[in-house]
Motif scaffolding. Structure first.
Motif, PDB file in Angstrom:
ATOM      1  N   LEU A 116       0.865  -1.179   0.000  1.00  0.00           N
ATOM      2  CA  LEU A 116       0.000   0.000   0.000  1.00  0.00           C
ATOM      3  C   LEU A 116       0.897   1.223   0.000  1.00  0.00           C
ATOM      4  O   LEU A 116       1.458   1.596   1.025  1.00  0.00           O
ATOM      5  N   GLY A 117       1.076   1.820  -1.157  1.00  0.00           N
ATOM      6  CA  GLY A 117       2.012   2.934  -1.268  1.00  0.00           C
ATOM      7  C   GLY A 117       3.422   2.424  -1.067  1.00  0.00           C
ATOM      8  O   GLY A 117       3.888   1.568  -1.802  1.00  0.00           O
ATOM      9  N   ARG A 118       4.084   2.907  -0.029  1.00  0.00           N
ATOM     10  CA  ARG A 118       5.446   2.450   0.273  1.00  0.00           C
ATOM     11  C   ARG A 118       5.469   1.382   1.360  1.00  0.00           C
ATOM     12  O   ARG A 118       6.520   0.846   1.675  1.00  0.00           O
ATOM     13  N   ASP A 119       4.326   1.106   1.958  1.00  0.00           N
ATOM     14  CA  ASP A 119       4.246   0.188   3.089  1.00  0.00           C
ATOM     15  C   ASP A 119       3.680  -1.163   2.685  1.00  0.00           C
ATOM     16  O   ASP A 119       2.914  -1.269   1.733  1.00  0.00           O
ATOM     17  N   TRP A 120       4.070  -2.181   3.429  1.00  0.00           N
ATOM     18  CA  TRP A 120       3.543  -3.526   3.233  1.00  0.00           C
ATOM     19  C   TRP A 120       2.537  -3.836   4.327  1.00  0.00           C
ATOM     20  O   TRP A 120       2.714  -3.426   5.474  1.00  0.00           O
TER      21      TRP A 120
END
Length: 70
Positions: A43-47
């Motif tokens: 999600l965007g830069r996050d997992w």
């Protein structure tokens, strides 16, 4: 019941929360994701890791303590 680093009703967990459950560094969790051993969604830069996938991952690694808590 041990204190969890996330709410009992959480469906998805962050990399940081997974590191607290397994007592590993974030780089290790990202390696598990990159290798395909631990399914995750970016999600965007996050997992985000589904709680059900994390429980199956813990059981497959014979980590009964973590799979029981999850």
């Amino acid at each position: 019941m041990p204190k969890l680093p996330f709410p009992q009703t959480a469906t998805y967990l962050s990399v940081r929360q997974v590191t607290e459950v397994f007592a590993v560094c974030p780089k290790t969790v990202r390696r598990w994701i990159a290798s395909g051993d631990l399914p995750a969604t970016k999600l965007g830069r996050d997992w985000r890791i589904a709680r059900a996938d994390l429980k199956a991952f813990a059981a497959a690694r014979s980590n009964t303590a973590a799979s029981h808590v999850l």
